[in-house]
Structures are given as structure tokens and as C-alpha cells.
Write a protein that holds these residues in place. Structure first.
Motif, PDB file in Angstrom:
ATOM      1  N   PRO A 192      -2.694  -0.353   0.555  1.00 25.02           N
ATOM      2  CA  PRO A 192      -2.339  -1.450   1.462  1.00 25.02           C
ATOM      3  C   PRO A 192      -2.802  -2.788   0.910  1.00 25.02           C
ATOM      4  O   PRO A 192      -3.881  -2.894   0.309  1.00 25.02           O
ATOM      5  N   THR A 227     -10.901  10.962  -0.433  1.00 22.65           N
ATOM      6  CA  THR A 227     -11.556   9.808   0.191  1.00 22.65           C
ATOM      7  C   THR A 227     -11.765   8.755  -0.878  1.00 22.65           C
ATOM      8  O   THR A 227     -12.346   9.024  -1.930  1.00 22.65           O
ATOM      9  N   LEU A 246     -10.474   4.494   2.455  1.00 27.87           N
ATOM     10  CA  LEU A 246      -9.102   4.924   2.646  1.00 27.87           C
ATOM     11  C   LEU A 246      -9.032   6.413   2.371  1.00 27.87           C
ATOM     12  O   LEU A 246      -9.902   6.975   1.693  1.00 27.87           O
ATOM     13  N   LEU A 268      -3.704   7.393   4.151  1.00 29.66           N
ATOM     14  CA  LEU A 268      -3.953   7.723   5.544  1.00 29.66           C
ATOM     15  C   LEU A 268      -5.099   6.874   6.083  1.00 29.66           C
ATOM     16  O   LEU A 268      -5.983   6.447   5.339  1.00 29.66           O
ATOM     17  N   SER A 269      -5.065   6.666   7.387  1.00 30.75           N
ATOM     18  CA  SER A 269      -6.158   5.955   8.047  1.00 30.75           C
ATOM     19  C   SER A 269      -7.380   6.858   8.123  1.00 30.75           C
ATOM     20  O   SER A 269      -7.270   8.009   8.568  1.00 30.75           O
ATOM     21  N   PRO A 270      -8.572   6.380   7.733  1.00 26.85           N
ATOM     22  CA  PRO A 270      -9.774   7.211   7.837  1.00 26.85           C
ATOM     23  C   PRO A 270     -10.189   7.445   9.291  1.00 26.85           C
ATOM     24  O   PRO A 270     -10.927   8.373   9.575  1.00 26.85           O
ATOM     25  N   GLU A 271      -9.714   6.613  10.222  1.00 25.85           N
ATOM     26  CA  GLU A 271     -10.058   6.770  11.631  1.00 25.85           C
ATOM     27  C   GLU A 271      -9.138   7.764  12.330  1.00 25.85           C
ATOM     28  O   GLU A 271      -9.585   8.627  13.085  1.00 25.85           O
ATOM     29  N   THR A 272      -7.831   7.659  12.079  1.00 28.79           N
ATOM     30  CA  THR A 272      -6.867   8.477  12.821  1.00 28.79           C
ATOM     31  C   THR A 272      -6.209   9.559  11.978  1.00 28.79           C
ATOM     32  O   THR A 272      -5.639  10.503  12.522  1.00 28.79           O
ATOM     33  N   GLU A 326      -3.587   9.086  10.406  1.00 29.23           N
ATOM     34  CA  GLU A 326      -2.158   8.775  10.402  1.00 29.23           C
ATOM     35  C   GLU A 326      -1.779   8.006   9.129  1.00 29.23           C
ATOM     36  O   GLU A 326      -2.605   7.274   8.556  1.00 29.23           O
ATOM     37  N   LEU A 339      -0.604   5.221   6.614  1.00 32.68           N
ATOM     38  CA  LEU A 339      -0.720   3.766   6.650  1.00 32.68           C
ATOM     39  C   LEU A 339       0.511   3.134   6.031  1.00 32.68           C
ATOM     40  O   LEU A 339       1.054   3.628   5.041  1.00 32.68           O
ATOM     41  N   THR A 375       2.427   0.282   3.848  1.00 31.75           N
ATOM     42  CA  THR A 375       2.069  -0.466   2.642  1.00 31.75           C
ATOM     43  C   THR A 375       2.827  -1.780   2.662  1.00 31.75           C
ATOM     44  O   THR A 375       3.879  -1.915   2.052  1.00 31.75           O
TER      45      THR A 375
END
Length: 417
Positions: free
Chosen positions: A171, A188, A197, A207-211, A213, A215, A217
Motif C-alpha cells: 500500500p 508478517t 502488514l 492483508l490487514s494485520p487487524e482484520t 481482510e 488491503l 493498493t
């Protein structure tokens, strides 16, 4: 510490001296009678000398010769010195490997990638289904650098699977990436600014490290035009034209026919377009010339067409001995931005191409009615001498100026404008 050269010399002289003494002692047998015989013409004093030499010779023949590798020998002392030096300054392990998820992280920034395009940080690899999948982490050579992962796939016997690899930009805003751990095939990553990320190797998505899902770009803002610079400037030595030919029937890898600015196709049908180059300067040896790599992004309307195939074994693979490897996006591609990056890793100057021809042949499929513009753009902060962002590299790793960049269109179930 002793001077090693002096120690070696002493050892050599000592061994030579011992050999000379042995030769003289043994040679004495042929010069005179054995000690058991007496010659009345020899004085008693002289005979006493001979008897003493005979006794020393007999003793030398019955006792073992001292080894030059005894406890206090110069050779042993020299080896001990070398060992002490190596222990004081140990050679570090140049490549550190550690298990991570389904594969192994390699803490080595070296990678078989074009250095003028990428800077490597480290890599991760796994062997799966008869293939070796390697993910190289690092950044582009743009200013500012942008995080990128390059996936390289080959068979276990070393054959490159070019269509399975590709480069994946992080991103926008993320700097150089480093792989820090993995869970299964999800890597990771840590960016240069400390941001985290995730990257799913199987789906080739960030992918989002929180969700968890995927990401997006996002593309950066279009850079302002900058003056052309480079070895050839913008005059006769520059690349004359890079463009999109909406029809490919008139072209070959090393020749160009009449160009089509627009092609029509029916919904669900396909059309093949060519990305062409006209006027690559001749190879100048160490001074550059020719072409060994290129990079651009084909931008299209994903509601009208998608990319289903790409062939980059064209001009850059035309000469014998070429080793052109695709480092761009894989197909199919339906996000409206298809990155094409190819480098020739051949070490032979005879493999460098020049002249005119096709850089890449791309097949599009119609997915929606209407007209899609086709343009060539570059990465953020592109390190290219033209605002187009199209990057072409010569044999001395110089980036060419490009005088003219041509766009095109495809019409799906619609007339060309």
C-alpha cells in the motif's frame, strides 16, 4: 607474536640441514672403510674421529627421527597462532536461515533481481507441489522507495515458472519491507517506518494485520512532469516511441507493422494488444546501448476488460543466450492496473537486443460493454527520465529518455471512437 615468514624459513633451513647431515653421514660409507677395518696408513688421531662418526651414525640409525610436529615445533606454534587469530576474529555466518510457518526465512538481501529496479532486504521460501516458491522482500528504487514483494517460482529441477511469479507493491506510503515471521503461508512484514502488514502467499494479497481482510493498493497521485535526463538526453539517442498497438497481427518480436489505435471485440471474446518500442539505440559495449530490462503499468478499465494472458518473451528474449525473466503481475488480472517488469539476467553481451519490436503481448477479455482507454504509467516517484513512468534500461544500467508514449483503446460491443 612471531613473524610467520621467519618461522617458515627456520623450519625449511632446519629440514634442509638435517637432510644434508644425513647425506654426509651415509655418503661417508662410500668414502672410507667400515669401522671394523683398519688402515695402517691412517693416524690414530684420524682413526678416532672416524670411530666417533661411526658411533654417531649407528645411534642415529637405531633411534627414531624427531617429528617436526612435536609439541614445541615451529609448525605447531604457527598453527596455534592462526587458530588464536581465527578465535579472536571469527568469520560470521554470512547467511542466517530460520523456520517460519510453512517455509524458511533467509536473512540475506541478495536476490536475482534487477538492481536498478529493486533493493532487497530478506526472503522466505517453501517447497510445495514440486515447486520452490521464493518471496523476496524489499523496496523499489524509486524516490521515495516503495515497499515491494517479488515472488519467484521455479521447479525443483531449476526451471523458472515465469507465469507463477510477480511483483506486488505494498500500500502506498509503506517503505522497504522485511519478512519477520510467518504462519503457514501468511507472512508478517515490517515496513521501514515500523508499520506491520500481512501477505498471503497463496492468494498474492496484502492483508490487514487487524482484520485479516485484503488491503487495497491505491495508486499514488500522478507526479508532476520532470525534465528528461539520462545518458542520451532527449535527442537522437533517446528511445523514439513506446506505445500500445491495439492489434498485434502486423508485429513480431523484432519488427513493427502498421499500428492500430483501437480494436473492437464482443463481450466474452478476447483481443491481443502489443506494447511496442521503436528505436532502441545499438549496443555500445561498456558504454551502454541496447536494452536489458523494462517496466511499466498497463492501466485499463476493469469494468470493460480484464487481462487473461501476458507474453514477455518477445524482443528481450530474441537474441541467443538471453535469459529474460518476468517480475511483474501474474494473470488473470482484473483490478485495472497490470504491472509488467522484465529483466534479462544473461551475462553475455551478445544477448543484448536493440532496434524495434514488441516488449510484451497482452491478451484482454471483454467483460462489459463500452470503451476502455489503455495507457502506460509507472510506479510512485518513478525514477524515470520521462513523466510517463515507462522505464527502459540499457546495458550499462542507465534509464533511457522516451520521446513519445502512445495510448490506445478497446471497444467491447461498441464502436471505436
Amino acid at each position: 607474536m612471531r613473524l610467520h615468514g621467519v618461522t617458515h624459513k627456520r623450519v625449511a633451513l632446519g629440514l634442509i640441514g638435517t637432510a644434508l647431515v644425513a647425506a654426509i653421514l651415509l655418503g661417508g660409507l662410500g668414502l672410507r672403510l667400515a669401522s671394523g677395518d683398519r688402515d695402517d696408513r691412517i693416524s690414530p688421531e684420524r682413526q678416532a674421529v672416524f670411530d666417533r662418526e661411526d658411533a654417531e651414525r649407528a645411534k642415529a640409525l637405531t633411534e627414531p627421527i624427531p617429528s617436526p610436529f612435536g609439541e614445541d615445533s615451529p609448525i605447531v606454534r604457527h598453527l596455534e597462532d592462526l587458530l588464536a587469530l581465527s578465535q579472536a576474529s571469527p568469520v560470521p555466518d554470512a547467511i542466517v536461515r530460520r523456520p517460519a510457518g510453512a517455509g524458511i526465512i533467509v536473512e540475506n538481501g541478495q536476490a536475482p533481481l534487477a538492481g536498478q529496479f529493486y533493493h532487497g532486504e530478506n526472503s522466505w521460501y517453501e517447497t510445495k507441489g514440486g515447486q520452490k516458491i521464493v518471496v523476496y522482500a524489499g523496496s523499489t528504487r524509486d524516490e521515495p522507495p516503495r515497499g515491494v514483494l517479488v515472488v519467484h517460482v521455479d521447479t525443483v529441477d531449476g526451471k523458472i515458472v515465469s507465469d507463477a511469479g510477480g511483483s506486488y507493491l505494498a500500500p502506498y506510503g509503506a517503505g522497504a519491507l522485511r519478512i519477520v515471521s510467518a504462519e503457514g503461508e501468511v507472512l508478517t512484514l515490517q515496513a521501514a517506518d515500523g508499520a506491520k502488514l500481512l501477505f498471503d502467499v497463496a492468494s498474492r494479497r496484502f492483508l490487514s494485520p487487524e482484520t485479516g481482510e485484503p488491503l487495497a493498493t491505491p495508486q499514488p497521485p500522478t507526479p508532476s512532469p520532470t525534465p528528461k535526463t539520462g545518458r542520451y538526453g532527449s535527442s537522437a539517442g533517446a528511445i523514439a516511441t513506446v506505445g500500445i498497438d491495439a492489434g498485434s497481427l502486423a508485429n513480431s518480436a523484432t519488427s513493427l507493422g502498421a499500428r492500430e489505435a483501437c480494436s473492437k471485440l464482443a463481450l466474452g471474446d478476447t483481443v491481443t494488444i502489443d506494447i511496442t518500442v521503436d528505436g532502441v539505440p545499438a549496443v555500445l559495449g561498456e558504454d551502454g546501448g541496447g536494452i536489458i530490462g523494462f517496466q511499466f503499468t498497463l492501466v485499463y478499465d476493469p469494468s470493460k476488460v480484464k487481462v487473461i494472458a501476458s507474453d514477455t518473451k518477445m524482443l528481450l528474449a530474441a537474441n541467443e543466450g538471453s535469459s529474460a525473466v518476468s517480475l511483474g503481475d501474474t494473470t488473470p488480472d482484473a483490478d485495472g492496473s497490470f504491472v509488467v517488469a522484465v529483466a534479462d539476467f544473461s551475462a553475455s553481451s551478445k544477448a543484448v537486443e536493440s532496434g524495434s519490436g514488441v516488449l510484451a503481448r497482452i491478451t484482454l477479455e471483454g467483460v462489459g460493454a463500452g470503451v476502455s482507454a489503455l495507457t502506460l504509467e509507472g510506479f510512485s516517484g518513478v525514477n524515470a527520465p520521462a513523466p510517463t513512468g515507462v522505464k527502459l534500461v540499457d546495458a550499462a544500467n542507465n534509464v533511457y529518455a522516451v520521446d513519445n508514449v502512445l495510448s490506445a483503446q478497446v471497444a467491447v460491443d461498441a464502436p471505436c471512437p
